[in-house]
Design a protein around this motif. Sequence first.
Motif, mmCIF file in Angstrom:
data_model
loop_
_atom_site.group_PDB
_atom_site.id
_atom_site.type_symbol
_atom_site.label_atom_id
_atom_site.label_comp_id
_atom_site.label_asym_id
_atom_site.label_seq_id
_atom_site.Cartn_x
_atom_site.Cartn_y
_atom_site.Cartn_z
ATOM 1 N N GLN A 103 52.685 23.180 39.917
ATOM 2 C CA GLN A 103 52.982 24.600 40.156
ATOM 3 C C GLN A 103 52.967 25.329 38.814
ATOM 4 O O GLN A 103 53.694 24.939 37.895
ATOM 5 N N ALA A 104 52.172 26.397 38.710
ATOM 6 C CA ALA A 104 52.186 27.217 37.486
ATOM 7 C C ALA A 104 53.455 28.064 37.479
ATOM 8 O O ALA A 104 53.895 28.555 38.522
ATOM 9 N N VAL A 105 54.062 28.215 36.296
ATOM 10 C CA VAL A 105 55.301 29.015 36.162
ATOM 11 C C VAL A 105 55.156 29.984 34.996
ATOM 12 O O VAL A 105 54.399 29.732 34.048
ATOM 13 N N ASP A 106 55.926 31.095 35.046
ATOM 14 C CA ASP A 106 55.675 32.150 34.061
ATOM 15 C C ASP A 106 56.447 31.966 32.747
ATOM 16 O O ASP A 106 57.192 32.835 32.317
ATOM 17 N N LEU A 107 56.202 30.836 32.114
ATOM 18 C CA LEU A 107 56.553 30.612 30.705
ATOM 19 C C LEU A 107 55.207 30.375 30.023
ATOM 20 O O LEU A 107 54.536 29.383 30.338
ATOM 21 N N SER A 108 54.807 31.301 29.157
ATOM 22 C CA SER A 108 53.405 31.293 28.715
ATOM 23 C C SER A 108 53.236 31.280 27.205
ATOM 24 O O SER A 108 53.994 31.927 26.481
ATOM 25 N N ASP A 109 52.192 30.574 26.747
ATOM 26 C CA ASP A 109 51.689 30.739 25.389
ATOM 27 C C ASP A 109 50.802 31.975 25.385
ATOM 28 O O ASP A 109 50.319 32.403 26.433
ATOM 29 N N ARG A 110 50.584 32.514 24.178
ATOM 30 C CA ARG A 110 49.755 33.710 24.047
ATOM 31 C C ARG A 110 48.609 33.396 23.083
ATOM 32 O O ARG A 110 48.851 32.868 22.002
ATOM 33 N N LEU A 111 47.394 33.676 23.508
ATOM 34 C CA LEU A 111 46.242 33.468 22.628
ATOM 35 C C LEU A 111 45.537 34.802 22.379
ATOM 36 O O LEU A 111 45.266 35.536 23.340
ATOM 37 N N VAL A 112 45.273 35.105 21.125
ATOM 38 C CA VAL A 112 44.441 36.255 20.781
ATOM 39 C C VAL A 112 43.130 35.681 20.255
ATOM 40 O O VAL A 112 43.131 34.829 19.355
ATOM 41 N N ILE A 113 42.038 36.107 20.868
ATOM 42 C CA ILE A 113 40.722 35.564 20.503
ATOM 43 C C ILE A 113 39.841 36.718 20.022
ATOM 44 O O ILE A 113 39.643 37.687 20.747
#
Length: 305
Positions: free
Chosen positions: A47-57
């Motif tokens: 299950q995906a949960v809303d604790l996220s890494d952030r990537l700027v590309i």
Amino acid sequence: MLGFDALSKRSRVARRLVLNAAAKINLALEVLGKRDDGYHEVATVMQAVDLSDRLVIEDAEGLELRVSAPDLPSDGRNLVVRAAHALREATAVSRGARITLDKRIPVAAGLGGGSADAAAALVGLSRLWGLRWPAARLAELAVTLGTDVPFFLRGGAALGTGRGERIEPVAGTALALVLVNPGVGASTLAIYGGVTPAMYSDGSHVRQMVAALRSRDPARVGASLFNALERVAATAYRQVAQMEAALLAAGALGAAMSGSGLTVFGVARSFDHARQIRARVARGSWACWAVRAIRGPAIRMTRDP
Ligand code: ATP
């Protein structure tokens, strides 16, 4: 939901993308047996949960990664760099990218953070480089980077079989959860190394979880949690039982370890309830989050810087 905040007027190609890469938990994880190739055969509900890494590309000549976590490598050992190289090798693309990775998902925590980042790199770089790959082709490349990467290309709730890389979506529900991480990492390899045939099961826990999700009853989901790796982890790390006991004492409807650990999660009745549990459980070196299950994609492009 545009994934870029600057467009080249001539080529209409994205120059800068910001992506959120969500963590996963395993609502159920069974080891069915051992395969000839040495891997274990598993059945899992992720299950995906809303604790996220952030990537700027951002568009660049060469490939470059900057990582916010000081203890994570930014060279070819990082899954983001591996994903970028794999994508470049599979295409005629000679362009590069400058990637900034802001880590929020704890590392080696059973939350699939590295795999989520790899999936985000595949999605973001495909966009930046103007590739128009069908989803199936990206998923084939994803599996070469790690067992969990194909899951993150889809998100939501999914059944994983094989090594966990064969993904089928299942009906999800609006779950609120509390994650607790002890601040100590566990090696996936070492945890699987402790599995004995007595821990094998027949897939019935996973079937029960799929039915519980379909019922949309968080109490039934809480009662159906299962993780075969938990016994192995709990033998080596007493925090696993302590975190679970704390979640249950604080009112969670059920608690279990995620993946190969050591993050433990509890199921709440609502997001408010999850926040109350989080406040009761938070202590010392434990990191706690109240989160929601994500029903759509685990990788999302955003305009936010
Ligand atoms: P899984 O549940 O898929 O086993 P996990 O959540 O237990 O994953 P990760 O956070 O993905 O573990 O990290 C596992 C290993 O991968 C770590 O030892 C880490 O050094 C390495 N790694 C490489 N790239 C990354 C990344 N971008 N983020 C986190 N870990 C990474």
